[in-house]
Design an enzyme around this catalytic site. Sequence first.
Site, PDB file in Angstrom:
ATOM      1  N   ARG A 163       1.694  -6.294 -13.928  1.00 17.42           N
ATOM      2  CA  ARG A 163       1.440  -4.955 -14.484  1.00 17.42           C
ATOM      3  C   ARG A 163       2.508  -3.912 -14.142  1.00 17.42           C
ATOM      4  NH1 ARG A 163      -2.186  -7.308 -16.980  1.00 17.42           N
ATOM      5  NH2 ARG A 163      -4.155  -6.316 -17.531  1.00 17.42           N
ATOM      6  N   SER A 237      -8.349  -1.374 -18.356  1.00 17.98           N
ATOM      7  CA  SER A 237      -8.459  -1.395 -16.885  1.00 17.98           C
ATOM      8  C   SER A 237      -7.929  -0.083 -16.336  1.00 17.98           C
ATOM      9  CB  SER A 237      -7.597  -2.500 -16.283  1.00 17.98           C
ATOM     10  OG  SER A 237      -7.992  -3.743 -16.738  1.00 17.98           O
ATOM     11  N   GLU A 333      -4.046   1.780 -12.766  1.00 21.01           N
ATOM     12  CA  GLU A 333      -3.179   1.124 -13.743  1.00 21.01           C
ATOM     13  C   GLU A 333      -2.793   2.133 -14.824  1.00 21.01           C
ATOM     14  OE1 GLU A 333      -3.496  -1.097 -17.347  1.00 21.01           O
ATOM     15  OE2 GLU A 333      -3.948  -2.840 -16.091  1.00 21.01           O
TER      16      GLU A 333
END
Length: 337
Positions: A163, A237, A333
Amino acid sequence: MIIKEDFCLAPFNTFGIEALAYELSIITSINELKELYVAGELSKKLLILSKGSNILLTGHFKGLVLLNQIWGKEIAKEDDNHVYLNVSSGEFWPSLVEYTVDNGWGGLENLTDIPGKMGAAPIQNIGAYGAELRDVFVSLEAFDLTNGKLVTFNKEECEFDYRTSIFKSKFKNRYFITSVLIKLTKSPIINLSYKPLADAFKDRNIEEVTISDVSKKVAEIRESKLPNPDKLKNAGSFFKNPIIEMDKYHDLKLEYDNIPSYALKNSTYKIPAAWLIEQCGWKGKRVGNVGVHEKQALVIVKYDTATGFQILDLANSVKKSVFDKFGIDLEFEVNVV
Ligand code: EPU
């Protein structure tokens, strides 16, 4: 070069936050970026926005928003086994995946329906159901907002990781990604490394499973777990899955025997943040008009009108609970602006 003033960003962020951009320019070509550079506009405070599916706006943006609408895709190269697609950064990711699957080119099927655009995909190395963008990534072209030059980054230079990439760290906000070159395969290898996906095909002969089957199954799994931002506002997320050291993992395992984990290289462990959040009692909880999704505790949802700060407050409360209970500091995130 048209610059609009006091432009409402609600349709351009999947939380639907009604923030204004003091100034906004719609970018449909590299030339428009060059014009803005020459006119000195790029020295202002900037925000690059595409689909806005991974952003939380906490107030009006007091600068210039560059709204990415650079469209187009073409086959850059092709041989017996591979197709190299050059995709403009404003292309909508789910449509791109559909196009590649329809053509029988493998590589993107596990990433079906991730909301967002091509240009955002390398920034956080999007991933789902056992695949990541870096698996198909070759290179990208980016416009340097500080000097008006076009630069190419190969895979290594992007420093992809879970990520993240160099565009989230050292080069945060410095480049406007204009296109991405990806490599797809004409003889797809079916990737069922994500257990629920393998389970879904357990009664099938793997030789017969196609990328179209995988894509459909991924869409089904997503639909069953993740809220559709068109129906319930969210940005996927909200937190990253934390990666912890072995000692910490062993301590936690003694206390919580059922803690789910994935062993990584370097004796570290990735722990599902959703599990940690659920253990703190947040799953399905609503505070005013925001809440933690009832089916996936990683996702914060906005039920009705709410400000970015109300969402941020909830996210911080979740973060604090997890820290207090497990001593793990969750990282967002989502980009908070
Ligand atoms: N779990 C819970 N409670 C929940 C949900 C999950 O305890 O409410 C636990 C379960 O043990 C489950 C494990 O977490 O087995 C993993 O859950 P899941 O497979 O749904 O994946 P995730 O780690 O929670 C990540 C990505 C998702 C991606 C899925 C599937 C991150 C931050 N999130 O979630 O990405 O769809 O894997 O590959 O890595 C996104 O980026 O927006 C996103 C949704």
